[in-house]
Design an enzyme around this catalytic site. Sequence first.
Site, PDB file in Angstrom:
ATOM      1  N   TRP A 216     -14.057 -46.363  13.265  1.00  0.00           N
ATOM      2  CA  TRP A 216     -14.818 -47.265  14.150  1.00  0.00           C
ATOM      3  C   TRP A 216     -16.299 -47.201  13.813  1.00  0.00           C
ATOM      4  O   TRP A 216     -17.000 -48.216  13.882  1.00  0.00           O
ATOM      5  CB  TRP A 216     -14.571 -46.897  15.605  1.00  0.00           C
ATOM      6  CG  TRP A 216     -13.121 -46.857  15.978  1.00  0.00           C
ATOM      7  CD1 TRP A 216     -12.461 -45.826  16.581  1.00  0.00           C
ATOM      8  CD2 TRP A 216     -12.140 -47.885  15.775  1.00  0.00           C
ATOM      9  NE1 TRP A 216     -11.140 -46.134  16.758  1.00  0.00           N
ATOM     10  CE2 TRP A 216     -10.907 -47.395  16.269  1.00  0.00           C
ATOM     11  CE3 TRP A 216     -12.169 -49.159  15.214  1.00  0.00           C
ATOM     12  CZ2 TRP A 216      -9.734 -48.136  16.230  1.00  0.00           C
ATOM     13  CZ3 TRP A 216     -10.993 -49.903  15.164  1.00  0.00           C
ATOM     14  CH2 TRP A 216      -9.799 -49.396  15.663  1.00  0.00           C
ATOM     15  N   ASP A 217     -16.795 -46.016  13.445  1.00  0.00           N
ATOM     16  CA  ASP A 217     -18.194 -45.909  13.037  1.00  0.00           C
ATOM     17  C   ASP A 217     -18.483 -46.796  11.834  1.00  0.00           C
ATOM     18  O   ASP A 217     -19.500 -47.495  11.790  1.00  0.00           O
ATOM     19  CB  ASP A 217     -18.519 -44.452  12.674  1.00  0.00           C
ATOM     20  CG  ASP A 217     -18.928 -43.627  13.883  1.00  0.00           C
ATOM     21  OD1 ASP A 217     -19.514 -44.184  14.820  1.00  0.00           O
ATOM     22  OD2 ASP A 217     -18.654 -42.423  13.887  1.00  0.00           O
ATOM     23  N   PHE A 218     -17.611 -46.743  10.830  1.00  0.00           N
ATOM     24  CA  PHE A 218     -17.856 -47.539   9.635  1.00  0.00           C
ATOM     25  C   PHE A 218     -17.702 -49.035   9.915  1.00  0.00           C
ATOM     26  O   PHE A 218     -18.471 -49.850   9.395  1.00  0.00           O
ATOM     27  CB  PHE A 218     -16.928 -47.099   8.500  1.00  0.00           C
ATOM     28  CG  PHE A 218     -17.443 -45.899   7.765  1.00  0.00           C
ATOM     29  CD1 PHE A 218     -18.524 -46.008   6.914  1.00  0.00           C
ATOM     30  CD2 PHE A 218     -16.870 -44.652   7.939  1.00  0.00           C
ATOM     31  CE1 PHE A 218     -19.026 -44.900   6.238  1.00  0.00           C
ATOM     32  CE2 PHE A 218     -17.359 -43.538   7.280  1.00  0.00           C
ATOM     33  CZ  PHE A 218     -18.435 -43.662   6.427  1.00  0.00           C
TER      34      PHE A 218
END
Length: 402
Positions: free
Chosen positions: A166-168
Amino acid sequence: MTDDRPLEGVRIVEFASFVAGPSAGLALAQLGAEVIRVDPLGGNADYRRWPLSARSGESLYWNSLNRGKKSVVLNLREQEGRDLLLSLATAPGPDAGIVVDNAVGRSWFSYDALRGRRTDVISVRVQGRSDGGPAVDYTVNGGSGVANMTGPSYTDAPVNHVLPAWDFLCGQQVVSGVLAALRRRDRTGEGALVEVALSDVAMAAVADLGWYSEAAERGDRARHGNHLYGSFGVDFATADGDRIMIVALTPRQWQAIGAATGTTEVFSALEMSLGADFGTDEGRYAHREVIEAVLTPWFASTGTDEVEAALTAAGVLWGPYKTTSEVAADFVAHPDAEPVLAALGQPGIGEVISASSPLRFDERYSGAAPAHRLGADTEAVLSEVLGLGPAELVRLRAGGIV
């Protein structure tokens, strides 16, 4: 690095930590933008984040996500340090005045504070939750429902993924936000406040796959371990103990599996006896365990090289399972096999395995650049962007601002 990348001349100030914001800055730098990362004195909370180099103790994480950026450190506890950051973020120029940050809760770096200095400023802000609450990839993943879909069928315990996906994804949304806002400013002269919450990225992605709609209609999906949901795909062990993943998403790919393993006639007989059609996703999925049982002996009695050769010759969609150390060793032995990867001399660490941008412009990779040492560009950036002279820089050093 090529010198004609599409974002050459664009200046972005990055005031962010951890993965989402810095991964966006990395992607923008690889496209040619001048990305100036600003940290507090001594580095931000992610400066020493694992993994660390066994050779030097330096953070491989920090030095990888901040490749190709300029590094500025300022004493942000002092108003003068904050003013310098605001000045960098809102410096004049048609391709400047662009900020990426996750400075939630810092009123002195609010959009209004930025806009008060430059009316057309573009501020792209990463949040945890859209209501301003905190969140990280690992808390968001649990709340999205994905951790309860992941893992083997013999347990109902949630399984977190190792990759901060999700961060990427959020980082790439930040890149989209920067480019969209810059395009609008080029057309209209208007700045923008663009906000993206990590939790929204996760929820939107799962909804876009239709998984929430499926759950509303059918309830929670049963866990399948490594089996592909809705068609056929699973891993097999070879005679050498290696594992291979095969997938059949089309009738042609299904036929290729039979041809490679010599099981075409067996599966035809099974279709007749079961009243099934393995040429369809539904047929393969409904009888996935039977198909797995038929194929297992062939893989178990065949060496890895022979398996890979047979699958490739027949046109099977397949891939090996590798450890990260095996990938690293393969790169050292055959550096051209994965052209997106690159050997890079990182100051303070030595040679590391780095990467170009996955985007190829005019059939070329971007190349890789090392991370600058923390604060290495402070005085040069303050001089070039803000026009500060030697005497002023001496005063800032003496006052502990830089």
